[in-house]
Structure formats: C-alpha cells, structure tokens
Design a protein around this motif. Structure first.
Motif, short mmCIF file in Angstrom:
data_model
loop_
_atom_site.label_atom_id
_atom_site.label_comp_id
_atom_site.label_asym_id
_atom_site.label_seq_id
_atom_site.Cartn_x
_atom_site.Cartn_y
_atom_site.Cartn_z
N UNK A 177 -8.85 -9.25 12.55
CA UNK A 177 -9.23 -8.57 13.58
C UNK A 177 -10.66 -7.77 13.40
N UNK A 178 -11.46 -7.72 14.47
CA UNK A 178 -12.78 -7.05 14.43
C UNK A 178 -12.73 -5.72 15.50
N UNK A 179 -13.23 -4.81 14.94
CA UNK A 179 -12.87 -3.33 15.69
C UNK A 179 -14.49 -2.86 15.74
N UNK A 180 -14.51 -2.04 16.62
CA UNK A 180 -15.87 -1.34 16.54
C UNK A 180 -15.76 -0.25 15.40
N UNK A 181 -16.76 -0.05 14.66
CA UNK A 181 -16.41 0.80 13.22
C UNK A 181 -17.49 1.84 13.10
N UNK A 182 -17.87 2.60 14.37
CA UNK A 182 -18.80 3.74 14.51
C UNK A 182 -17.83 4.83 14.25
N UNK A 183 -18.52 5.93 14.08
CA UNK A 183 -17.82 7.16 13.66
C UNK A 183 -16.82 7.59 14.79
N UNK A 184 -17.19 7.05 16.05
CA UNK A 184 -16.52 7.60 17.43
C UNK A 184 -15.00 6.97 17.30
N UNK A 185 -14.95 5.72 16.66
CA UNK A 185 -13.86 4.92 16.50
C UNK A 185 -13.12 5.19 15.28
N UNK A 231 -3.44 -5.91 13.30
CA UNK A 231 -3.90 -6.75 14.58
C UNK A 231 -2.81 -7.82 15.12
N UNK A 232 -1.30 -7.19 15.29
CA UNK A 232 -0.37 -8.09 15.77
C UNK A 232 -0.13 -9.48 15.41
N UNK A 255 -1.57 -0.08 19.44
CA UNK A 255 -1.90 0.48 18.06
C UNK A 255 -2.46 -0.58 16.96
N UNK A 256 -2.40 -0.01 15.82
CA UNK A 256 -3.23 -0.90 14.96
C UNK A 256 -2.26 -2.32 14.57
N UNK A 257 -1.09 -2.03 14.87
CA UNK A 257 -0.21 -3.13 14.66
C UNK A 257 0.51 -3.97 15.76
#
Length: 275
Positions: free
Chosen positions: A18-26, A215-216, A156-158
C-alpha cells in the motif's frame, strides 16, 4: 472525513504494497481532544494529500443503519447505528479510534445456504473470500438466523473502510447453542483496551472477527465473541465490545450521540437504491 486516498486499503493484490501520504500531518501523533483541533488536523491532511502527495480523494457513502431490531429477547439490546471505540494503543496516535456501523441482518434458510457458499450480504469480502466454515453448522438448522454485523466506517492500518470487522450470531437460541457447543463458553472477564481494566462479561454471542495484514491483505475470519459488559454508570446504556479468542481484550463501543440530533444520518434520508 468520508474519503480515502486513491490507494485505499483493500484495493491491493497480495503482492502489492500500500501507498500512503507520508508527510508529517499523516504521521501518528496524539489523540485529538476537541473539535477545533480535529478540524485543523483534517485540513492539513487534505492539503498534503492533494498538494504534496498528489493523491486524488475517493469519496465514499456513509449510510445510516437499517432500523430493523429483532423481537427475540435473546438478541443483544444494541441500538442499530454508529458507534466509536478506542484501541487504547498510543502507537496509533490520532488514528487509534474506530467508527463502526452496527446493524442486524436476518437470513432465511435459503439465503443462509447461499451466503455460506458465495457470501454477498453478511460475510462479503472484496477478494471474494469465503464465509467461516462453521456457518455450515447453522445451515443444517434449516431456519432463519439473525446476525449482528459491524462495518468499518473509517478504515485503519489493517482493515479498510467499508469492510465487515465482526459478525455475531444473535438468534435463534438453537443457533447460538450450536456454536457454544462447538467452541465452549465465552471468557467470564475481558480487558478493556482503553482503560486496561478487567471487566465482567454479562452476556455473550459467538461470532467471527476480521484479521488482516497491513493494507487489508490476506483477510481472514477468526473466532471471537460479541460481549455485553456492565452498563454505563452515567447514561445507564448497555456497553458492548468484540473480543477475539486469542487475546481476550476488547474495544468497548459507545453510541455516537450526534445521531440523536442529526436526522440526516438516518437511512430514510437516502435514495431508495442506496439504502
């Protein structure tokens, strides 16, 4: 918010990551405690999603519950609707809470046969995985069976948004007894994951919960129990949670009170074809 990044959990094959936004806000921070902080944080996350990470936002429908409540006195006295729970794990930061839609679903004998072979209503999965094997024992009853289903309204993450996170068999009593005979009695106490206190179990209903890799990926059904704990000391409301066989701790669910004053959350407000 009722949206997701384009690379939503649940949309990946087992070989993809999975790809997610990895900025500090996330990044996981602290659990937000007021509306102003939550609004500001959400605005920062959306800004980073669109401007920095260049992820489109897929909107999703959050529907209200079916108002159906069985008359069987043996079923849990859970009001269909939206509930929030707290994982109690600080490593998840502001993502440690979950919102679930709880509702009852009754299947006739014929519908139960179809659900056990090709799940579409209670045990449906994006990857077309099968229903729990124990469902075959309920098919042998040749009678209607009522389930309580919890569906993720924010992933959630899973486990992704829109996925079923647990199912419990609520009735008839013969169906409940078959599963108890198969798996034994529910534990008499569980650990509250938010408060870390041990609480007594008042009533229980056998069921299955969802376990998945991040990422399910590779979701599976694992045995567990829908449990009723002691009533809320302030409101007197019943308190419920789901506990897995393997760890015997529970996320206690609380009714989201905004539903009492926001009629647009009721399913009757939706067009008939999406109710």
């Amino acid at each position: 918010f009722a949206g997701s990044q384009k690379a939503t959990p649940g949309s990946f094959s087992t070989s993809e990551q999975p790809e997610f936004c990895r900025t500090d806000a996330w990044q996981a921070g602290v659990l937000l405690t007021n509306e102003e902080a939550a609004k500001g944080k959400t605005e920062m996350m959306l800004q980073d999603m669109f401007s920095t990470c260049k992820f489109p936002c897929d909107l999703a429908l959050l529907r209200g519950p079916d108002d159906f409540v069985p008359h069987d006195p043996g079923v849990p006295r859970i009001r269909p609707g939206l509930y929030v729970g707290d994982y109690g794990n600080h490593q998840y930061g502001q993502f440690r809470t979950e919102v679930l839609l709880l509702e009852y679903i009754s299947l006739t004998a014929a519908e139960l046969v179809a659900e056990s072979t090709s799940p579409t209503r209670v045990f449906a999965r994006p990857n077309r995985a099968g229903a729990p094997l124990e469902l075959a024992k309920l098919v042998q009853l040749q009678s209607e069976v009522t389930f309580m289903r919890g569906v993720k309204q924010c992933g959630d993450f899973h486990v992704s948004m829109g996925a079923t996170t647990f199912v419990a068999v609520c009735g008839p009593s013969t169906a409940c007894s078959i599963l108890v005979d198969e798996f034994g009695q529910c534990p008499s106490t569980v650990r509250n994951r938010q408060t870390h206190q041990i609480e007594d179990v008042r009533r229980s209903w056998r069921g299955w919960g969802t376990l998945a890799m991040p990422g399910f990926r590779n979701p599976s059904w694992a045995g567990g129990w829908l449990v009723q704990l002691g009533d809320d000391g302030n409101s007197g409301d019943h308190r419920f949670g789901f506990v897995w066989d393997r760890n015997q701790d529970s996320v206690v669910l609380h009714w989201i009170i905004q539903q009492d004053t926001s009629p647009f959350l009721q399913r009757a407000w939706l067009p008939e074809d999406v109710r």
